[in-house]
Scaffold this active site. Sequence first.
Site, PDB file in Angstrom:
ATOM      1  N   GLY A 206       0.807  -1.226   0.000  1.00  0.00           N
ATOM      2  CA  GLY A 206       0.000   0.000   0.000  1.00  0.00           C
ATOM      3  C   GLY A 206       0.833   1.265   0.000  1.00  0.00           C
ATOM      4  O   GLY A 206       0.376   2.316   0.468  1.00  0.00           O
ATOM      5  N   ASP A 220       6.558  11.860  -9.186  1.00  0.00           N
ATOM      6  CA  ASP A 220       6.397  12.284  -7.790  1.00  0.00           C
ATOM      7  C   ASP A 220       7.705  12.918  -7.274  1.00  0.00           C
ATOM      8  O   ASP A 220       7.679  13.982  -6.638  1.00  0.00           O
ATOM      9  CB  ASP A 220       6.020  11.064  -6.937  1.00  0.00           C
ATOM     10  N   LYS A 224       8.366  17.003  -6.008  1.00  0.00           N
ATOM     11  CA  LYS A 224       8.983  17.423  -4.744  1.00  0.00           C
ATOM     12  C   LYS A 224      10.236  18.262  -5.004  1.00  0.00           C
ATOM     13  O   LYS A 224      10.467  19.282  -4.353  1.00  0.00           O
ATOM     14  CB  LYS A 224       9.334  16.188  -3.903  1.00  0.00           C
TER      15      LYS A 224
END
Length: 339
Positions: A206, A220, A224
């Site tokens: 998960g 991702d 950042k």
Amino acid sequence: MNKKLVLSGFGNVGREFVKLIYEKKEDIEKEYGINLILCGVIGREGCIFEDKGLDLSLLLKCDKGSKGILQYGKINNDSFYDYPVFEGDILIECSNSDIYNGGAALNYIFNFIKRGIDVVAVSKGALVTNFTNIVQLAKENNVRLKYSGATAAALPTIDIGYYSLAGAKIKSIIGILNGTTNYILTKMEKENVSIDEALEEAIKKGITERENSMDIDGIDSACKLLLLANSFMKIEYKLDQISIEGIRNIGIGDINKAKGENKVIKLLSKAYFNDNEVVLKVLPEAVDRDHPMASIKGTNKGVIFNTDTMGEICVFGGESNPRGAAAAAIKDVINICRE
Ligand SMILES: NC(=O)c1ccc[n+]([C@@H]2O[C@H](COP(=O)([O-])OP(=O)(O)OC[C@H]3O[C@@H](n4cnc5c(N)ncnc54)[C@H](OP(=O)(O)O)[C@@H]3O)[C@@H](O)[C@H]2O)c1
């Protein structure tokens, strides 16, 4: 001091945020003198709001997500609104990250800032698409804006740059900013498994984003990096100004070749000056085993700031999960109250 909080997005992170307030409310009041009152939660199809504070134990019995907000509203009818309520002292933005248009988060952030309400952003989309506009609007409205959750969350990055390196020039930033890809690369190296097997394991744990291409293709990490570089290197770049290569094409052959050369493959995010221009890159790179980045294993992340006056500062670790992200949001809330 009473602080009225409104949360947007009651998913994995939003729910952990509520849990943390429930668990730590008394400790935070004792330690910092701040009484955190969660007054509102905004979901996709409506909002629950009670000025005296929501019933957290009831809220935590409801399902996760927008469904849970509807369930709470059915039980406490008077608290349900079919539109978002823009009131309170601090917004904690935890809805989905739309990194192409900013999504609902952008609307929430703008609306709360315009009403002079401080903002803690955990989602990245609004900041990635509208960084300069949001920072400018926050300044104009005298609003404090924090976004630890959007910049590697439990790993302190933005706070290090903002507080600990104040006055120093940040010459470069190198980071492993995505825990999922680091987990995959570590697993491939340790267990000699393919990227597909390692990704499957990450999904089972998960720890992947909703669309796992955000992790695997380096997006991702790039988001950042963009927020850190825009914050500290006096630039106003957009996502399309970053050269991005993820780990999708890394095979076990590449991992073993690096091993043979006493190296290890890491997905690095880099911001540095080339002459006077800032270059932003995300790419897999074989780094020497004695490089600080090589020691970052599993879901851990890390960042190295290179400065003109304070040398190199390395920070490693930080939980890569919803609880760690929620804890980073609580930290931002506390620091806003302390400032
Ligand atoms: N998970 C992490 O470890 C982590 C770490 C750092 C940052 N983040 C960022 O934090 C944010 C939340 O992550 P998550 O893992 O909690 O995701 P998530 O479980 O998918 O939760 C997102 C929630 O936002 C809700 N939402 C969607 N549209 C909305 C709208 N218009 N208004 C209000 N709520 C809306 C969704 O509603 P539905 O229930 O209807 O789908 C869902 O409940 C993301 O932006 C993510 O990038 C996550």
